[in-house]
Design a protein around this motif. Sequence first.
Motif, mmCIF file in Angstrom:
data_model
loop_
_atom_site.group_PDB
_atom_site.id
_atom_site.type_symbol
_atom_site.label_atom_id
_atom_site.label_comp_id
_atom_site.label_asym_id
_atom_site.label_seq_id
_atom_site.Cartn_x
_atom_site.Cartn_y
_atom_site.Cartn_z
ATOM 1 N N LEU A 106 60.925 -8.164 62.529
ATOM 2 C CA LEU A 106 62.355 -8.433 62.499
ATOM 3 C C LEU A 106 62.794 -9.116 63.792
ATOM 4 O O LEU A 106 63.494 -10.130 63.765
ATOM 5 C CB LEU A 106 63.134 -7.131 62.298
ATOM 6 C CG LEU A 106 64.667 -7.250 62.315
ATOM 7 C CD1 LEU A 106 65.146 -8.152 61.187
ATOM 8 C CD2 LEU A 106 65.307 -5.868 62.213
ATOM 9 N N VAL A 159 62.540 -11.592 55.285
ATOM 10 C CA VAL A 159 63.152 -10.481 56.023
ATOM 11 C C VAL A 159 63.047 -9.178 55.239
ATOM 12 O O VAL A 159 62.916 -8.093 55.825
ATOM 13 C CB VAL A 159 64.622 -10.801 56.351
ATOM 14 C CG1 VAL A 159 65.311 -9.608 57.005
ATOM 15 C CG2 VAL A 159 64.715 -12.024 57.257
ATOM 16 N N ALA A 163 61.563 -4.841 56.124
ATOM 17 C CA ALA A 163 62.579 -3.808 55.916
ATOM 18 C C ALA A 163 62.105 -2.798 54.880
ATOM 19 O O ALA A 163 62.275 -1.585 55.044
ATOM 20 C CB ALA A 163 63.889 -4.444 55.477
ATOM 21 N N TRP A 177 69.732 -5.688 51.477
ATOM 22 C CA TRP A 177 69.967 -5.570 52.918
ATOM 23 C C TRP A 177 69.600 -6.864 53.624
ATOM 24 O O TRP A 177 70.336 -7.329 54.507
ATOM 25 C CB TRP A 177 69.139 -4.421 53.493
ATOM 26 C CG TRP A 177 69.181 -4.400 54.989
ATOM 27 C CD1 TRP A 177 70.177 -3.907 55.776
ATOM 28 C CD2 TRP A 177 68.196 -4.939 55.880
ATOM 29 N NE1 TRP A 177 69.872 -4.105 57.111
ATOM 30 C CE2 TRP A 177 68.658 -4.728 57.191
ATOM 31 C CE3 TRP A 177 66.961 -5.574 55.682
ATOM 32 C CZ2 TRP A 177 67.937 -5.134 58.308
ATOM 33 C CZ3 TRP A 177 66.238 -5.977 56.800
ATOM 34 C CH2 TRP A 177 66.731 -5.750 58.101
ATOM 35 N N ALA A 178 68.479 -7.480 53.235
ATOM 36 C CA ALA A 178 68.028 -8.707 53.886
ATOM 37 C C ALA A 178 69.039 -9.833 53.722
ATOM 38 O O ALA A 178 69.254 -10.633 54.635
ATOM 39 C CB ALA A 178 66.669 -9.132 53.326
ATOM 40 N N ALA A 181 71.574 -9.209 56.200
ATOM 41 C CA ALA A 181 71.026 -9.411 57.540
ATOM 42 C C ALA A 181 70.942 -10.891 57.884
ATOM 43 O O ALA A 181 71.278 -11.306 59.005
ATOM 44 C CB ALA A 181 69.636 -8.772 57.631
ATOM 45 N N PHE A 184 74.305 -12.115 58.678
ATOM 46 C CA PHE A 184 74.734 -11.565 59.962
ATOM 47 C C PHE A 184 74.101 -12.335 61.118
ATOM 48 O O PHE A 184 74.781 -12.702 62.088
ATOM 49 C CB PHE A 184 74.350 -10.084 60.039
ATOM 50 C CG PHE A 184 74.700 -9.430 61.332
ATOM 51 C CD1 PHE A 184 75.999 -9.027 61.600
ATOM 52 C CD2 PHE A 184 73.727 -9.212 62.301
ATOM 53 C CE1 PHE A 184 76.320 -8.418 62.812
ATOM 54 C CE2 PHE A 184 74.040 -8.608 63.504
ATOM 55 C CZ PHE A 184 75.343 -8.211 63.762
ATOM 56 N N VAL A 185 72.800 -12.583 61.013
ATOM 57 C CA VAL A 185 72.103 -13.304 62.087
ATOM 58 C C VAL A 185 72.650 -14.721 62.211
ATOM 59 O O VAL A 185 72.899 -15.220 63.312
ATOM 60 C CB VAL A 185 70.583 -13.330 61.827
ATOM 61 C CG1 VAL A 185 69.881 -14.205 62.867
ATOM 62 C CG2 VAL A 185 70.014 -11.925 61.862
ATOM 63 N N THR A 211 68.647 -7.264 66.837
ATOM 64 C CA THR A 211 67.573 -6.450 66.267
ATOM 65 C C THR A 211 67.959 -4.977 66.256
ATOM 66 O O THR A 211 67.735 -4.263 65.276
ATOM 67 C CB THR A 211 66.272 -6.641 67.065
ATOM 68 O OG1 THR A 211 65.932 -8.032 67.093
ATOM 69 C CG2 THR A 211 65.124 -5.870 66.423
ATOM 70 N N LEU A 214 70.683 -4.329 63.561
ATOM 71 C CA LEU A 214 70.139 -4.355 62.206
ATOM 72 C C LEU A 214 69.193 -3.185 61.961
ATOM 73 O O LEU A 214 69.215 -2.546 60.909
ATOM 74 C CB LEU A 214 69.405 -5.682 61.953
ATOM 75 C CG LEU A 214 70.276 -6.938 61.894
ATOM 76 C CD1 LEU A 214 69.399 -8.176 61.763
ATOM 77 C CD2 LEU A 214 71.255 -6.859 60.740
ATOM 78 N N TRP A 215 68.339 -2.896 62.933
ATOM 79 C CA TRP A 215 67.329 -1.851 62.761
ATOM 80 C C TRP A 215 67.966 -0.472 62.642
ATOM 81 O O TRP A 215 67.526 0.373 61.858
ATOM 82 C CB TRP A 215 66.356 -1.879 63.931
ATOM 83 C CG TRP A 215 65.189 -0.964 63.755
ATOM 84 C CD1 TRP A 215 65.028 0.283 64.259
ATOM 85 C CD2 TRP A 215 64.003 -1.241 63.004
ATOM 86 N NE1 TRP A 215 63.830 0.814 63.893
ATOM 87 C CE2 TRP A 215 63.163 -0.106 63.109
ATOM 88 C CE3 TRP A 215 63.554 -2.330 62.266
ATOM 89 C CZ2 TRP A 215 61.917 -0.038 62.494
ATOM 90 C CZ3 TRP A 215 62.309 -2.266 61.664
ATOM 91 C CH2 TRP A 215 61.513 -1.122 61.776
#
Length: 245
Positions: A106, A159, A163, A177-178, A181, A184-185, A211, A214-215
């Motif tokens: 990630l 991604v 995950a 979720w990806a 994400a 978001f990135v 990171t 998200l994590w």
Amino acid sequence: MTVAAQGRTESSSRPRPDGRSTRWDDHRAQRRTSLVRDARSAIHELGPGASMDEIAAVAGTSKSIFYRYFDDKAGLRLAVAESVVAGMHRKLAEAAHEAPTPHAALRAMVRVYLQTIERSPHVYWFVTRTAIGGNVPDDGASGQVEALGAYLDSVITLVAEPAAQAAGVPPSTAAAWAAGAVGFVRGTGEWWLGHTLAAGLSRDELTDQITTWLWNGPVGVLHHDTTGRPVAPTEQPITEKQEYR
């Protein structure tokens, strides 16, 4: 006439490829690739608002040559977009594959994205917007939107894999979720670029922040301390040498 003889007759009657036509097609493909590379260099230097005349001048050719290969500026934008996203996707896939853990994968992918847009913000804005803070260009470049959409879909798949491994969730849940994400990135990265690299916030600092955010979201809920707060990963940072061999 035997089947074999008939086959030989039919084969000999088929038109053979025109060697000159094949060589011309190869030449056109090579020339087109070269013009895309020259256009990227020109846009990197001039900015996302560069005109076709300006791009051609820096490339050392004429606007008519570009129009011969790309029809119009929208066609050139699409070709540059395809080149950019293909290179970025290759780097993202390599980073994810070489990372030793899901968390490292990630972080590596976030870093690749930020590294790419930081190296040439002008090219990034050219293929995604008409100018910083603007919208996707309204110049008939529907193919460009499709190219970027296909790229984002492929990144979601990349991604989602780490995950799913880390959280132990079904692929569909990881993909949902990806998708968030990736958005978001991208949004954070564009904010970073649009605010002059966020007044000194380095790529590595932003990589670590994204990171962690998200994590400690869907993955972090499975790893809490006794207070119920998500626990940040304890893995050692992955060095640039490890991430990009």
